[in-house]
Design a protein around this motif. Structure first.
Motif, short mmCIF file in Angstrom:
data_model
loop_
_atom_site.label_atom_id
_atom_site.label_comp_id
_atom_site.label_asym_id
_atom_site.label_seq_id
_atom_site.Cartn_x
_atom_site.Cartn_y
_atom_site.Cartn_z
N SER A 37 0.83 -1.21 0.00
CA SER A 37 0.00 0.00 0.00
C SER A 37 0.87 1.26 0.00
O SER A 37 0.53 2.25 -0.64
CB SER A 37 -0.97 0.00 1.17
OG SER A 37 -0.26 0.04 2.39
N LYS A 38 1.99 1.22 0.71
CA LYS A 38 2.92 2.36 0.67
C LYS A 38 3.47 2.57 -0.73
O LYS A 38 3.51 3.69 -1.24
CB LYS A 38 4.09 2.13 1.64
CG LYS A 38 3.77 2.39 3.09
CD LYS A 38 5.02 2.16 3.93
CE LYS A 38 4.72 2.31 5.41
NZ LYS A 38 5.91 2.00 6.23
N LYS A 39 3.88 1.46 -1.36
CA LYS A 39 4.42 1.55 -2.72
C LYS A 39 3.38 2.09 -3.70
O LYS A 39 3.68 2.97 -4.51
CB LYS A 39 4.89 0.15 -3.16
CG LYS A 39 5.59 0.12 -4.51
CD LYS A 39 6.06 -1.29 -4.84
CE LYS A 39 6.73 -1.31 -6.20
NZ LYS A 39 7.19 -2.68 -6.55
N ALA A 40 2.15 1.57 -3.60
CA ALA A 40 1.07 2.04 -4.48
C ALA A 40 0.78 3.52 -4.24
O ALA A 40 0.57 4.29 -5.19
CB ALA A 40 -0.19 1.22 -4.25
N ILE A 43 3.73 5.65 -5.77
CA ILE A 43 3.67 5.69 -7.24
C ILE A 43 2.48 6.52 -7.72
O ILE A 43 2.61 7.38 -8.60
CB ILE A 43 3.59 4.26 -7.82
CG1 ILE A 43 4.90 3.52 -7.56
CG2 ILE A 43 3.29 4.28 -9.31
CD1 ILE A 43 4.86 2.04 -7.88
N GLY A 44 1.31 6.28 -7.12
CA GLY A 44 0.12 7.06 -7.50
C GLY A 44 0.30 8.54 -7.23
O GLY A 44 -0.06 9.39 -8.05
N GLY A 45 0.88 8.88 -6.07
CA GLY A 45 1.12 10.28 -5.73
C GLY A 45 2.06 10.97 -6.70
O GLY A 45 1.81 12.10 -7.13
N ILE A 46 3.14 10.27 -7.08
CA ILE A 46 4.11 10.85 -8.02
C ILE A 46 3.46 11.10 -9.38
O ILE A 46 3.65 12.16 -9.99
CB ILE A 46 5.34 9.94 -8.15
CG1 ILE A 46 6.18 10.00 -6.86
CG2 ILE A 46 6.21 10.34 -9.34
CD1 ILE A 46 7.29 8.98 -6.78
N LEU A 47 2.65 10.14 -9.84
CA LEU A 47 1.98 10.31 -11.14
C LEU A 47 1.00 11.49 -11.11
O LEU A 47 0.93 12.27 -12.06
CB LEU A 47 1.24 9.03 -11.52
CG LEU A 47 2.12 7.83 -11.89
CD1 LEU A 47 1.28 6.59 -12.14
CD2 LEU A 47 2.97 8.14 -13.12
N VAL A 48 0.27 11.64 -10.02
CA VAL A 48 -0.66 12.76 -9.89
C VAL A 48 0.09 14.09 -9.88
O VAL A 48 -0.30 15.05 -10.55
CB VAL A 48 -1.53 12.61 -8.61
CG1 VAL A 48 -2.28 13.90 -8.31
CG2 VAL A 48 -2.51 11.47 -8.77
N LEU A 49 1.19 14.15 -9.12
CA LEU A 49 1.97 15.38 -9.04
C LEU A 49 2.56 15.76 -10.39
O LEU A 49 2.55 16.93 -10.78
CB LEU A 49 3.08 15.25 -8.00
CG LEU A 49 2.63 15.04 -6.55
CD1 LEU A 49 3.83 14.99 -5.62
CD2 LEU A 49 1.67 16.12 -6.10
N ILE A 50 3.06 14.77 -11.14
CA ILE A 50 3.61 15.04 -12.47
C ILE A 50 2.52 15.60 -13.38
O ILE A 50 2.74 16.58 -14.10
CB ILE A 50 4.24 13.77 -13.07
CG1 ILE A 50 5.52 13.41 -12.33
CG2 ILE A 50 4.52 13.95 -14.57
CD1 ILE A 50 6.10 12.06 -12.69
N ALA A 91 -6.07 4.50 3.52
CA ALA A 91 -7.06 4.63 2.43
C ALA A 91 -7.84 5.93 2.56
O ALA A 91 -8.14 6.60 1.57
CB ALA A 91 -8.01 3.44 2.45
N GLY A 92 -8.17 6.32 3.80
CA GLY A 92 -8.87 7.58 4.04
C GLY A 92 -8.03 8.78 3.62
O GLY A 92 -8.55 9.73 3.03
N ILE A 93 -6.73 8.72 3.92
CA ILE A 93 -5.83 9.81 3.51
C ILE A 93 -5.75 9.87 1.99
O ILE A 93 -5.81 10.96 1.39
CB ILE A 93 -4.44 9.63 4.14
CG1 ILE A 93 -4.51 9.85 5.65
CG2 ILE A 93 -3.43 10.60 3.52
CD1 ILE A 93 -3.23 9.54 6.39
N ALA A 94 -5.61 8.71 1.34
CA ALA A 94 -5.55 8.69 -0.13
C ALA A 94 -6.81 9.28 -0.74
O ALA A 94 -6.74 10.04 -1.72
CB ALA A 94 -5.34 7.25 -0.61
#
Length: 198
Positions: A37-40, A43-50, A91-94
């Protein structure tokens, strides 16, 4: 004792329990779930920021700064409440970070609409924030109502998710509107309200 026995029997169904599936989760599997979950999340956060930085340019930098502030606010509230961060909490934070991105998009697209019809830059920013506020508040209030229902009727991990969600919603509305607006005011002061990169 008679009242208690009546209450216990009241919801009983006249059928025998049949096991369909039973799972036992060991500590290694739990640790693996947290690591994945940390890895996901990373990765998801970096893609959104880009995406935000490429699509919204300098305004995207302000949005990323607002998102980081939002996460810091959420974590600070959780530390202040001495809450334990679990997988449902992550999950709530995400979810709330996703809602914060959505709030930024609503604001920026309102600003773009104003610029497209020829409104001066500073007025476009002010109008964009003003028109986006009620949309952001409405979307977050409806989610908060669902969060309060989960908190009231849920148990265990569901309550942990609900607490994180409610805290995240409050922090999201504050950071997405007020912190972002303050940053835009600094940005407008730097450019003297003549231009905006959005």
């Amino acid at each position: 004792a008679r009242d208690l026995s009546l209450v216990l029997r009241a919801g009983a169904l006249p059928v025998e329990l049949e096991f369909q599936e039973q799972r036992i989760v060991g500590p290694s599997l739990g640790a693996d779930s947290i690591a994945r979950s940390k890895k996901a999340g990373i990765i998801g956060g970096i893609l959104v920021l880009i995406f935000i930085l490429v699509y919204y340019k300098v305004s995207g930098v302000l949005a990323v700064t607002t998102l980081i502030a939002n996460i810091v606010f959420i974590l600070a509230c959780l530390v202040g409440l001495e809450a334990t961060l679990t997988l449902p909490g992550i999950a709530g934070i995400a979810l709330t970070v996703g809602m914060a991105v959505d709030a930024n998009i609503i604001i920026y697209e309102r600003i773009k609409e104003e610029l497209a019809i020829g409104t001066p830059v500073r007025e476009s920013v002010e109008t964009g924030f003003a028109r986006a506020f009620w949309t952001i508040l409405d979307a977050n209030l409806t989610t908060a109502v669902a969060g309060f229902m989960l908190l009231n009727f849920g148990t265990g991990p569901i309550r942990g998710f609900a607490v994180t969600l409610i805290i995240g919603i409050i922090c999201t509305v504050y950071s997405a509107y007020f912190v972002s607006k303050m940053m835009f005011q600094f940005y407008m002061d730097k450019t003297r309200g003549q231009s905006i990169s959005i």
